[in-house]
Design an enzyme around this catalytic site. Structure first.
Site, mmCIF file in Angstrom:
data_model
loop_
_atom_site.group_PDB
_atom_site.id
_atom_site.type_symbol
_atom_site.label_atom_id
_atom_site.label_comp_id
_atom_site.label_asym_id
_atom_site.label_seq_id
_atom_site.Cartn_x
_atom_site.Cartn_y
_atom_site.Cartn_z
ATOM 1 N N HIS A 281 -7.812 -13.735 2.039
ATOM 2 C CA HIS A 281 -7.447 -13.011 3.260
ATOM 3 C C HIS A 281 -7.345 -13.955 4.455
ATOM 4 O O HIS A 281 -6.578 -13.707 5.382
ATOM 5 C CB HIS A 281 -8.468 -11.903 3.535
ATOM 6 C CG HIS A 281 -7.846 -10.698 4.185
ATOM 7 N ND1 HIS A 281 -6.845 -9.956 3.591
ATOM 8 C CD2 HIS A 281 -8.067 -10.132 5.401
ATOM 9 C CE1 HIS A 281 -6.490 -8.976 4.401
ATOM 10 N NE2 HIS A 281 -7.204 -9.065 5.507
ATOM 11 N N TYR B 220 -3.938 -10.229 16.149
ATOM 12 C CA TYR B 220 -3.610 -11.655 16.121
ATOM 13 C C TYR B 220 -3.279 -12.197 17.514
ATOM 14 O O TYR B 220 -3.394 -13.396 17.746
ATOM 15 C CB TYR B 220 -2.468 -11.913 15.143
ATOM 16 C CG TYR B 220 -2.869 -11.591 13.718
ATOM 17 C CD1 TYR B 220 -3.791 -12.399 13.058
ATOM 18 C CD2 TYR B 220 -2.389 -10.468 13.056
ATOM 19 C CE1 TYR B 220 -4.202 -12.099 11.760
ATOM 20 C CE2 TYR B 220 -2.782 -10.168 11.765
ATOM 21 C CZ TYR B 220 -3.692 -10.981 11.129
ATOM 22 O OH TYR B 220 -4.120 -10.679 9.861
ATOM 23 N N LYS C 196 0.833 -1.205 0.000
ATOM 24 C CA LYS C 196 0.000 0.000 0.000
ATOM 25 C C LYS C 196 0.866 1.253 0.000
ATOM 26 O O LYS C 196 1.885 1.317 0.688
ATOM 27 C CB LYS C 196 -0.920 0.002 1.227
ATOM 28 C CG LYS C 196 -2.030 -1.035 1.163
ATOM 29 C CD LYS C 196 -2.957 -0.899 2.357
ATOM 30 C CE LYS C 196 -4.119 -1.871 2.256
ATOM 31 N NZ LYS C 196 -5.044 -1.753 3.412
ATOM 32 N N ARG D 11 -3.928 -15.196 4.618
ATOM 33 C CA ARG D 11 -3.047 -14.170 5.217
ATOM 34 C C ARG D 11 -3.153 -14.229 6.742
ATOM 35 O O ARG D 11 -2.149 -14.149 7.451
ATOM 36 C CB ARG D 11 -3.437 -12.796 4.675
ATOM 37 C CG ARG D 11 -2.663 -11.599 5.261
ATOM 38 C CD ARG D 11 -3.035 -10.367 4.456
ATOM 39 N NE ARG D 11 -2.794 -9.101 5.134
ATOM 40 C CZ ARG D 11 -1.643 -8.417 5.066
ATOM 41 N NH1 ARG D 11 -0.617 -8.906 4.402
ATOM 42 N NH2 ARG D 11 -1.517 -7.255 5.678
#
Length: 309
Positions: free
Chosen positions: A245, A280, A172, A248
Site C-alpha cells: 500500500h 494526498y 472494488k 500505491r
C-alpha cells in the site's frame, strides 16, 4: 452523591462484566481522575457534572493541544462512567449524551521518496532468475499504476496478451478502470513473462498473471508484502516503512508532485469519492512544511533564536 464512592463499583463492573484488562482499568482510572481534578478545581464533582462542565473540560484538553485521539479516549471513559451511573440508579441523566466527539481526522499515509523508489527498483534489477524478474515486474507495475495489492495479485494474464499503453483493471465492486502502463513497467513485465512458466504447477495452466503453486493459485498479498520488506532492507529502507500500500501511496504522491490533477488521480486509483484522493494534497503540504523547516535559512534562524531564549 460524590463521584469517588462510585469509582469502586464502576471498576468492579468493568472487571467482572466486561473482563477489562488491568491496563484498561488503569487507563480509565487515570482519565476519570483527571476529569475529577478539573471539576474539583471548579468546585464541582464528577457525579454531579453537567454537560457544560464536561464541555469545558474537553475545551481545556483542546487548548492544551492534546491530540484528538486522547480527547476521544477521555470522552469514551466519561460516557461509560455516566452510563453506569444511570443504569445503577445513581444518576437520572447522562451529561455526555449532549457532547460531540472530537474529529479524529485521517492519518496521513506512509510513503517512500522518489529516491527510495529508485533504490528499491535498482536492487530488484540486480536480482537474478525468475524470482527477481517477478519481483521487479510487480514493483514496476505497482509504481506505474497505483494498483491495490489485491488487484495486483489477482490480475489475469489476459491483460498482457496485447501490447497496449493501458491496462483494464477490475476494482472494488467489479468496476473497471483504465490505468496507464509506462515503458519501464512494460519492459519488466515482458521479461517476467519469459519466466512465468516456472511458477506454474507442472502440466497446468493458470489465468493469473502472477501464478503460484499454493492453494490460492496466485501469489498471495502476504507473501508479496514479505518480499517487499526483504528487498527494502537490501535497499537500505526500514522494513516497517514499506508495504504494497505504501507503493500505491508513492505512485499517487509522486504523480501530484509532477503536476497530475486530482480528478485524473481519482480515476487511476479507483476512488469512488474524490475526498479520499484529497488526502494526498495534505501529504504534499506536510512534506513542503517539513522541507522549509529543515532547509530554509529563516526557519533555521528562528529555531536558533528560540533556543537562545
Amino acid at each position: 452523591m460524590t463521584a469517588e464512592p462510585a469509582f469502586g463499583a464502576f471498576f468492579e463492573m468493568l472487571a467482572a462484566e466486561r473482563n477489562a484488562a488491568a491496563n484498561t482499568l488503569a487507563a480509565y482510572r487515570r482519565d476519570l481522575e483527571d476529569v475529577a481534578g478539573f471539576l474539583t478545581a471548579r468546585r464541582g464533582s464528577l457525579a454531579q457534572a453537567s454537560a457544560d462542565d464536561l464541555r469545558a473540560y474537553l475545551g481545556r484538553l483542546a487548548d492544551n493541544d492534546l491530540s484528538p485521539r486522547t480527547q476521544a479516549r477521555r470522552l469514551s471513559a466519561l460516557r461509560q462512567f455516566y452510563r453506569f451511573l444511570v443504569e445503577d440508579g445513581r444518576r437520572q441523566d447522562d451529561p455526555t449524551a449532549a457532547l460531540d466527539a472530537p474529529k479524529l481526522g485521517r492519518p496521513l499515509p506512509k510513503l517512500l521518496s522518489e529516491e527510495e523508489m529508485s533504490a528499491l527498483i535498482e536492487v530488484c534489477r540486480g536480482l537474478d532468475g525468475a524470482e527477481g524478474a517477478r519481483l521487479l515486474a510487480m514493483i514496476e507495475l505497482l509504481y506505474a499504476t497505483g494498483l491495490r495489492v489485491s488487484e495486483l495479485v489477482r490480475m489475469p494474464v489476459a491483460v498482457m496478451l496485447r501490447d497496449q499503453p493501458f491496462l483494464t483493471v477490475k476494482g472494488k465492486g467489479g468496476k473497471e478502470r483504465l490505468v496507464p502502463l509506462n515503458p519501464p513497467a512494460k519492459a519488466a513485465l515482458a521479461a517476467y513473462l519469459e519466466h512465468r512458466p516456472r511458477f506454474l504447477r507442472e502440466g497446468q495452466a493458470s489465468s493469473f498473471l502472477f501464478p503460484s503453486r499454493g492453494k490460492e493459485g496466485h501469489l498471495t498479498r502476504q507473501r508479496f508484502g514479505q518480499m517487499l520488506k526483504e528487498i527494502g532492507l537490501k535497499a537500505g529502507i526500514d522494513p516497517a516503512r514499506i508495504s504494497p500500500h505504501v507503493l500505491r501511496h508513492a505512485f499517487a504522491t509522486h504523480l501530484l508532485d509532477h503536476g497530475a490533477d486530482l480528478r485524473s488521480l481519482q480515476k487511476m486509483l479507483g476512488h469512488a469519492d474524490i475526498a479520499t484522493t484529497q488526502i494526498y494534497t495534505h501529504v504534499q503540504q506536510e512534506r513542503l512544511k517539513s522541507l522549509v523547516e529543515a532547509h530554509h535559512p529563516l526557519a533555521k534562524a528562528g529555531k536558533s533564536t528560540s533556543r537562545k531564549r
